[in-house]
Design an enzyme around this catalytic site. Structure first.
Site, PDB file in Angstrom:
ATOM      1  N   ASN A  42       0.880  -1.179   0.000  1.00  0.00           N
ATOM      2  CA  ASN A  42       0.000   0.000   0.000  1.00  0.00           C
ATOM      3  C   ASN A  42       0.911   1.220   0.000  1.00  0.00           C
ATOM      4  OD1 ASN A  42      -1.736   2.084   0.466  1.00  0.00           O
ATOM      5  ND2 ASN A  42      -2.341   1.439   2.529  1.00  0.00           N
ATOM      6  N   TRP A  43       1.003   1.850  -1.150  1.00  0.00           N
ATOM      7  CA  TRP A  43       1.926   2.980  -1.278  1.00  0.00           C
ATOM      8  C   TRP A  43       1.408   4.261  -0.626  1.00  0.00           C
ATOM      9  CZ3 TRP A  43       4.104   2.800  -7.013  1.00  0.00           C
ATOM     10  CH2 TRP A  43       5.075   1.798  -7.077  1.00  0.00           C
ATOM     11  N   LYS A  44       0.150   4.261  -0.224  1.00  0.00           N
ATOM     12  CA  LYS A  44      -0.436   5.473   0.371  1.00  0.00           C
ATOM     13  C   LYS A  44      -0.159   6.660  -0.569  1.00  0.00           C
ATOM     14  CE  LYS A  44      -0.063   3.232   4.792  1.00  0.00           C
ATOM     15  NZ  LYS A  44      -0.007   3.310   6.241  1.00  0.00           N
ATOM     16  N   HIS A  75      -9.469   1.561   4.623  1.00  0.00           N
ATOM     17  CA  HIS A  75      -8.216   1.622   5.380  1.00  0.00           C
ATOM     18  C   HIS A  75      -8.444   2.550   6.581  1.00  0.00           C
ATOM     19  CE1 HIS A  75      -4.088   2.581   6.465  1.00  0.00           C
ATOM     20  NE2 HIS A  75      -3.746   1.481   5.835  1.00  0.00           N
ATOM     21  N   GLU A 118      -6.781   4.862   7.741  1.00  0.00           N
ATOM     22  CA  GLU A 118      -6.524   6.284   7.454  1.00  0.00           C
ATOM     23  C   GLU A 118      -7.723   6.912   6.751  1.00  0.00           C
ATOM     24  OE1 GLU A 118      -2.806   5.580   5.481  1.00  0.00           O
ATOM     25  OE2 GLU A 118      -1.924   4.996   7.408  1.00  0.00           O
ATOM     26  N   GLU A 166      -5.466  -4.817  10.392  1.00  0.00           N
ATOM     27  CA  GLU A 166      -4.418  -3.832  10.661  1.00  0.00           C
ATOM     28  C   GLU A 166      -4.726  -3.117  11.975  1.00  0.00           C
ATOM     29  OE1 GLU A 166      -2.459  -2.657   6.559  1.00  0.00           O
ATOM     30  OE2 GLU A 166      -3.869  -1.151   7.246  1.00  0.00           O
ATOM     31  N   GLY A 187       2.778   2.069  10.883  1.00  0.00           N
ATOM     32  CA  GLY A 187       3.801   3.113  10.764  1.00  0.00           C
ATOM     33  C   GLY A 187       4.485   3.436  12.080  1.00  0.00           C
ATOM     34  N   SER A 222       3.530  -2.325  10.217  1.00  0.00           N
ATOM     35  CA  SER A 222       4.985  -2.436  10.414  1.00  0.00           C
ATOM     36  C   SER A 222       5.558  -3.782   9.974  1.00  0.00           C
ATOM     37  CB  SER A 222       5.347  -2.144  11.883  1.00  0.00           C
ATOM     38  OG  SER A 222       4.984  -0.815  12.212  1.00  0.00           O
ATOM     39  N   GLY A 231       2.948  -1.230   4.186  1.00  0.00           N
ATOM     40  CA  GLY A 231       3.050   0.195   3.876  1.00  0.00           C
ATOM     41  C   GLY A 231       4.478   0.573   3.526  1.00  0.00           C
ATOM     42  N   GLY A 232       5.166   1.177   4.477  1.00  0.00           N
ATOM     43  CA  GLY A 232       6.500   1.739   4.236  1.00  0.00           C
ATOM     44  C   GLY A 232       7.468   0.813   3.513  1.00  0.00           C
TER      45      GLY A 232
HETATM   46  P1  13P Z   1       3.212   0.256   7.610  1.00  0.00           P
HETATM   47  O1  13P Z   1       3.640  -1.055   7.005  1.00  0.00           O
HETATM   48  O2  13P Z   1       3.999   1.420   7.112  1.00  0.00           O
HETATM   49  O3  13P Z   1       3.115   0.161   9.112  1.00  0.00           O
HETATM   50  O4  13P Z   1       1.698   0.528   7.080  1.00  0.00           O
HETATM   51  C1  13P Z   1       0.747  -0.456   7.240  1.00  0.00           C
HETATM   52  C2  13P Z   1      -0.458  -0.094   6.447  1.00  0.00           C
HETATM   53  O5  13P Z   1      -1.196   0.804   6.812  1.00  0.00           O
HETATM   54  C3  13P Z   1      -0.714  -0.846   5.221  1.00  0.00           C
HETATM   55  O6  13P Z   1      -1.979  -0.584   4.729  1.00  0.00           O
END
Ligand code: 13P
Length: 250
Positions: free
Chosen positions: A9-11, A96, A98, A168, A174, A214, A235-236
């Site tokens: 997920n590149w956000k 998600h 967010e 999640e 994050g 994470s 994510g990251g």
């Molecule tokens: P991180 O892997 O950066 O913690 O993000 C998780 C996430 O929100 C994936 O959708």
């Protein structure tokens, strides 16, 4: 048999030029690694067409991060399911945390989006998960089952095989703080039981459950050992091809 899915997920990261440079590096690594897991990148809308072309013939799947639940209309700034079908996305993330927190996504809108996506042949990656205060109060099952029952309302056994649920925990996103294997095992087994109670045992056994929060090259192996976990939403660590491949092929 559920195939492992590792979805990035590149956000709101990467320009199209940066996305294409990732794609060039990643598709070579993916091929060389002989990866058995399915890999997907959920990119910002503006990168989807370019990535579709870049991933053609590689087996790497493409996902969006959101969708509107109407076909078309006066909804400034939104993107419809038909527009995603035209690009050829395989997956779309829904609800998600967010989006729930910053953009007013509710279980009701998530439910409408799921129905629409199934109607268009796109697999939803539905995100559920609790806040730290709920985890600390021992309410995680209550929160997650409330989300699942509302988000999946009106869906049937025939939808389960193409449904992906991402657990999640919000406190692990994050933050560098991963849920322990015991915590993930317990809640993902609970998600499976809840899905079986909604869809029936046979269908509930088919849907894939991902863990997100994470996930890194260093912790993916122990996460994938958990019985009811069929992959990860990353994510990251999905932003760098050399890191992401180590998660796709630990
Ligand atoms: P991180 O892997 O950066 O913690 O993000 C998780 C996430 O929100 C994936 O959708």
């Amino acid at each position: 048999m559920r195939k492992t899915l590792i979805a990035g997920n590149w956000k709101m990261f990467k320009t199209t030029a940066e996305a294409l440079s990732f794609a060039e590096a990643f598709k070579k690594l993916y091929k060389d690694a002989g990866a058995e897991a399915e890999a997907a990148i959920c990119a910002p809308f503006t990168q989807l067409s370019a990535l579709k072309g870049a991933f053609a013939g590689t087996g790497i799947k493409l996902g969006a991060q959101n969708v509107h639940f109407e076909e078309q209309g006066a909804f400034t700034g939104e993107v419809s399911p038909g527009m995603l079908v035209e690009i050829g996305v395989d997956y779309t993330i829904v609800a998600h945390s967010e989006r729930r927190e910053y953009f007013g996504e509710t279980d009701e809108t998530a439910n409408k989006k799921l129905h629409k996506l199934f109607g268009h042949g796109i697999s939803p990656i539905l995100c559920v998960g609790e806040k730290l205060e709920h985890r600390d109060a021992g309410m995680e099952q209550e929160i997650v089952s409330g989300q699942l029952r509302k988000d999946l309302e009106g869906l049937g056994a025939g939808h389960a095989a193409s449904l992906v649920i991402a657990y999640e925990p919000i406190w692990a996103i994050g933050t560098g703080r991963t849920a322990t294997p015991e915590q993930v095992d317990s809640i993902c087994a609970f998600i499976r039981r809840t899905a079986c109670s909604i869809f029936g045992d046979e269908a509930g056994a088919q849907l894939r459950i991902l863990y997100g929060g994470s996930v890194k090259p260093g912790n993916i192996a122990e996460i994938l050992e958990i019985e009811d976990v069929d992959g990860a939403l990353v994510g990251g660590a999905s932003l760098v091809a050399e890191d992401f491949i180590k998660i796709v092929r630990p």
